[in-house]
Design a protein around this motif. Sequence first.
Motif, short mmCIF file in Angstrom:
data_model
loop_
_atom_site.label_atom_id
_atom_site.label_comp_id
_atom_site.label_asym_id
_atom_site.label_seq_id
_atom_site.Cartn_x
_atom_site.Cartn_y
_atom_site.Cartn_z
N ALA A 1 11.74 -61.78 -28.84
CA ALA A 1 11.86 -63.10 -29.48
C ALA A 1 12.37 -64.14 -28.47
O ALA A 1 11.85 -65.26 -28.39
CB ALA A 1 12.81 -63.01 -30.67
N ASP A 2 13.37 -63.75 -27.66
CA ASP A 2 13.91 -64.67 -26.64
C ASP A 2 12.81 -65.05 -25.64
O ASP A 2 12.65 -66.22 -25.29
CB ASP A 2 15.05 -64.00 -25.84
N LEU A 3 12.09 -64.04 -25.21
CA LEU A 3 11.05 -64.26 -24.22
C LEU A 3 9.96 -65.16 -24.77
O LEU A 3 9.49 -66.09 -24.11
CB LEU A 3 10.47 -62.89 -23.82
N LEU A 4 9.59 -64.93 -26.01
CA LEU A 4 8.52 -65.73 -26.61
C LEU A 4 8.91 -67.21 -26.67
O LEU A 4 8.10 -68.07 -26.32
CB LEU A 4 8.16 -65.22 -28.01
N GLU B 1 11.14 -64.19 -15.53
CA GLU B 1 11.78 -64.00 -16.84
C GLU B 1 12.33 -62.57 -16.98
O GLU B 1 13.44 -62.36 -17.47
CB GLU B 1 10.77 -64.25 -17.97
N ALA B 2 11.52 -61.60 -16.57
CA ALA B 2 11.92 -60.19 -16.71
C ALA B 2 13.20 -59.91 -15.93
O ALA B 2 14.12 -59.28 -16.45
CB ALA B 2 10.80 -59.27 -16.22
N THR B 3 13.26 -60.42 -14.67
CA THR B 3 14.45 -60.20 -13.84
C THR B 3 15.66 -60.88 -14.46
O THR B 3 16.75 -60.32 -14.50
CB THR B 3 14.20 -60.77 -12.43
N MET B 4 15.42 -62.11 -14.96
CA MET B 4 16.52 -62.87 -15.56
C MET B 4 17.09 -62.14 -16.77
O MET B 4 18.30 -61.94 -16.87
CB MET B 4 16.00 -64.26 -15.94
N TYR B 5 16.21 -61.66 -17.67
CA TYR B 5 16.72 -60.98 -18.86
C TYR B 5 17.36 -59.65 -18.53
O TYR B 5 18.32 -59.23 -19.18
CB TYR B 5 15.63 -60.84 -19.93
#
Lengths: 109, 288
Positions: free
Chosen positions: B27-30, A49-53
């Motif tokens: 918020a997106d991550l959550l 997720e971190a890499t994607m964002y």
Amino acid sequence: MRTNKITSDQLRGHSDTMILRLLSEADHYGYEIVKLIAERSGGDYELKEATMYSSVRRLEADGDIEWYWGDESQGGRRKYFRITDKGKATYSSNKSNWEYTKRILDKLL
Amino acid sequence: MNEKLSHYLNDVFAPYDGVKSVADLKADLLSDLQERYRELKAEGKDDETAFQMTIDSIGDIEETVQEVADLSHSLERRAVIHFSASDLQGSDFAGVIAHKRNFKASALRGSDFSGADLTGSAFVGSDVREANFDGANLTDCKLSIIDLRDSSFRQSILIRTNISKSDLTGTKFIDVRFTDVTLSMTDLRKTVMENCVFNGVDFNYSDLRGMCFDGHTFIDATFDKVALNDASFKDATLKNVSFRATHVLTNKYYRAIKTICFDGAMMDKLTYAALKGMKADLSKVTVI
């Protein structure tokens, strides 16, 4: 997961292009992107997720993609990402760069 | 379980509270994590496994948060006014929002910064005597090598703030939570500290002789190579606190450790064991 640290680093270098490829087919929200990448790699590669964002923010800042609110009937609203014309051009150029690199490496390695 | 996920993210994002772009990312991550968690549960995973797999899918988020925060800081930076080398004695900056400002080498004696948001600002080499920082947000500020005598930090926000090598004589820190703050190479003997929490604070090479840390809480703090003679940690709480000497072969540090009063303190087993190994007097300590 078969991929070791080095291959995973090499793959991560192409995250932006992977995301542009997915968005050139359809608009997606964050979780769909990581899920599709896991699925299409047959489970061999997991985009965190971190890499994607981090990719998404970069692409957004460069004007390659933009986002809009989806209208979900249930659950929270989702941010959908869409590729821009500039993004399509970036994708084609990244892809041909990769094919060029691959051709050379195939000869040399 | 959704609460547990948002709790987890709150912790990760805590240092960046108030940065809009970071709040959006959170918020997106959550919502992504909640969806993943629901799917894993639907596949029949138990709560704990599903939670762990969900958290693992995040990856190295700290770096991404930093990038996002930097990006928005650089946008805010457009309106920067340089205060460097200015004479601003007794100025009123109360309640201002001044991110990443530069107050280097300025005369700021007696200035009022109460309630100001000074995130990322630098005060290196300035005269900040008698200044008021009560309730100010000093996240990522550089307050090193400056004259902070008699200044006041009541309920200030100090996250990753660098206060090393500064003069803190008569400086007051009351009800302050120090998070990852650098206090190294300072002389804290005449500093007033009341009801403070020290989380990940670096006191290395500082002079804490005779200091009274009674009732304070220390988590992940380091007191390496510190002068600690006659310091007092009465009724303090110490978790994962490191006390290490300069040279293994000198007895000076160990003699100093023996003079510290830990009566009524509470500490975890690791800290207790390390201090015990240095022959500190732990007779009235509670191990937690």
